[in-house]
Design a protein around this motif. Structure first.
Motif, PDB file in Angstrom:
ATOM      1  N   ILE A 111       0.846  -1.195   0.000  1.00  0.00           N
ATOM      2  CA  ILE A 111       0.000   0.000   0.000  1.00  0.00           C
ATOM      3  C   ILE A 111       0.883   1.247   0.000  1.00  0.00           C
ATOM      4  O   ILE A 111       1.783   1.388   0.829  1.00  0.00           O
ATOM      5  CB  ILE A 111      -0.931   0.016   1.219  1.00  0.00           C
ATOM      6  CG1 ILE A 111      -1.923  -1.148   1.154  1.00  0.00           C
ATOM      7  CG2 ILE A 111      -1.699   1.340   1.301  1.00  0.00           C
ATOM      8  CD1 ILE A 111      -2.817  -1.277   2.378  1.00  0.00           C
ATOM      9  N   ASN A 114      -3.544   5.199   1.552  1.00  0.00           N
ATOM     10  CA  ASN A 114      -4.733   4.589   2.146  1.00  0.00           C
ATOM     11  C   ASN A 114      -6.015   5.288   1.716  1.00  0.00           C
ATOM     12  O   ASN A 114      -5.999   6.368   1.111  1.00  0.00           O
ATOM     13  CB  ASN A 114      -4.622   4.616   3.673  1.00  0.00           C
ATOM     14  CG  ASN A 114      -3.596   3.639   4.196  1.00  0.00           C
ATOM     15  OD1 ASN A 114      -3.649   2.447   3.902  1.00  0.00           O
ATOM     16  ND2 ASN A 114      -2.631   4.138   4.964  1.00  0.00           N
ATOM     17  N   ILE A 128      -7.670   2.377  -2.395  1.00  0.00           N
ATOM     18  CA  ILE A 128      -6.329   2.153  -1.852  1.00  0.00           C
ATOM     19  C   ILE A 128      -5.361   2.039  -3.030  1.00  0.00           C
ATOM     20  O   ILE A 128      -5.684   1.421  -4.053  1.00  0.00           O
ATOM     21  CB  ILE A 128      -6.301   0.878  -0.988  1.00  0.00           C
ATOM     22  CG1 ILE A 128      -6.772   1.208   0.428  1.00  0.00           C
ATOM     23  CG2 ILE A 128      -4.926   0.246  -0.948  1.00  0.00           C
ATOM     24  CD1 ILE A 128      -6.695   0.062   1.392  1.00  0.00           C
ATOM     25  N   ASN A 218     -14.059   1.154   2.298  1.00  0.00           N
ATOM     26  CA  ASN A 218     -12.612   1.041   2.458  1.00  0.00           C
ATOM     27  C   ASN A 218     -12.187  -0.403   2.167  1.00  0.00           C
ATOM     28  O   ASN A 218     -12.596  -1.321   2.872  1.00  0.00           O
ATOM     29  CB  ASN A 218     -12.223   1.431   3.886  1.00  0.00           C
ATOM     30  CG  ASN A 218     -10.724   1.482   4.093  1.00  0.00           C
ATOM     31  OD1 ASN A 218      -9.953   1.043   3.251  1.00  0.00           O
ATOM     32  ND2 ASN A 218     -10.303   2.026   5.214  1.00  0.00           N
ATOM     33  N   SER A 249     -11.077   0.784   8.378  1.00  0.00           N
ATOM     34  CA  SER A 249      -9.801   0.068   8.463  1.00  0.00           C
ATOM     35  C   SER A 249      -9.491  -0.288   9.908  1.00  0.00           C
ATOM     36  O   SER A 249      -9.868   0.436  10.831  1.00  0.00           O
ATOM     37  CB  SER A 249      -8.672   0.924   7.893  1.00  0.00           C
ATOM     38  OG  SER A 249      -8.597   2.154   8.567  1.00  0.00           O
TER      39      SER A 249
END
Length: 275
Positions: A111, A114, A128, A218, A249
């Motif tokens: 990642i 975010n 993401i 998310n 998250s």
């Protein structure tokens, strides 16, 4: 002597009677035998009851049910050129259990950005970002049908939208090349595009979104990107919390409390030393 002869005679009579009785039981009337054979013949099944693949009726029912489900998923709000084709035209359920057990990593990169609000740009980041190189293979996260392959110069660049059997839609942005076409069915893990740096992008990466009825969720609420698996096989979508999806998250354990205690203990030790 006479007693022994009498005993032998009785034994002989008993044996003869038993043999006669047994023979009488074995000999059934001819009519009864015919009826018995006819009954057995009528009881023979036309198909093997232990092989489900031979049960055409059951298989047809399953196929019809799956076809009806697919028609419902892929017919509603399908012909749209927008990432969110639903808008406000659908009723959001209070709760929905979504099977995400089939998940396959779209790209193995880590990642780089975010999900959430970006104060630097003054806008929300609805996905993401995953690191990749231009030309790297991008794969379908779940099985489903390609709804869109499109270009957006000021946003996604070249991007693909796939609607999945579980009701989710996934978005793959900043691509360099399409490997699929609209209305094409793909399985989880199949290549759908090549990674790139197109659109509003400052470096090669994959912008990846997960949406339900157009609502961005998310991806980290569903997927553990570090290990390339989903947190659970079933993702529980809740209408009460989807509006706060940037908080989905996993939260990290705060160290502020520990730090404040450490500072207090340091002050106490300093004060003791001065005394």
């Amino acid at each position: 002597m006479k007693f022994l002869k009498l005993k032998t005679l009785l034994a002989t009579l008993l044996i003869s009677t038993a043999a006669f009785t047994a023979n009488a039981q074995l000999k059934l009337p001819a009519l009864h035998t015919n009826q018995h054979n006819s009954l057995i013949a009528n009881q023979k099944p036309s198909i093997n009851p232990f092989k489900i693949e031979n049960n055409d009726l059951l298989l047809n029912q399953i196929k019809e049910r799956e076809a009806a489900m697919n028609n419902e998923i892929y017919a509603s709000f399908w012909n749209s050129d927008r990432v969110n084709p639903y808008g406000t035209a659908v009723t959001i359920p209070e709760h929905k259990d979504i099977d995400v057990s089939e998940y396959t990593t779209p790209t193995p990169g880590h990642i780089t950005s975010n999900y959430g609000y970006r104060s630097r740009f003054g806008r929300m980041h609805y996905g993401i970002d995953l690191k990749l190189q231009v030309g790297d293979t991008v794969r379908a996260a779940f099985s489903g049908k390609v709804r869109l392959t499109k270009y957006e110069g000021r946003g996604y660049g070249y991007y693909v939208v796939v609607r999945h059997d579980n009701g989710l839609e996934t978005v793959y942005g900043h691509l360099s090349r399409f490997l699929v076409k609209p209305d094409q069915y793909v399985k989880a893990g199949e290549p759908i595009a090549l990674g790139g740096n197109t659109g509003r992008s400052t470096g090669a990466h994959l912008h990846f979104e997960t949406r339900y009825l157009g609502i961005p969720i998310n991806p980290a609420a569903i997927i553990d990107f570090e290990n390339g698996v989903t947190h659970k096989d079933i993702f529980a979508f809740d209408k009460r919390t989807y509006g706060k999806s940037q908080k989905y998250s996993p939260t990290k354990r705060s160290t502020k409390k520990y730090a404040s205690r450490k500072r207090k203990s340091t002050r106490r030790s300093t004060a003791t030393a001065k005394k």
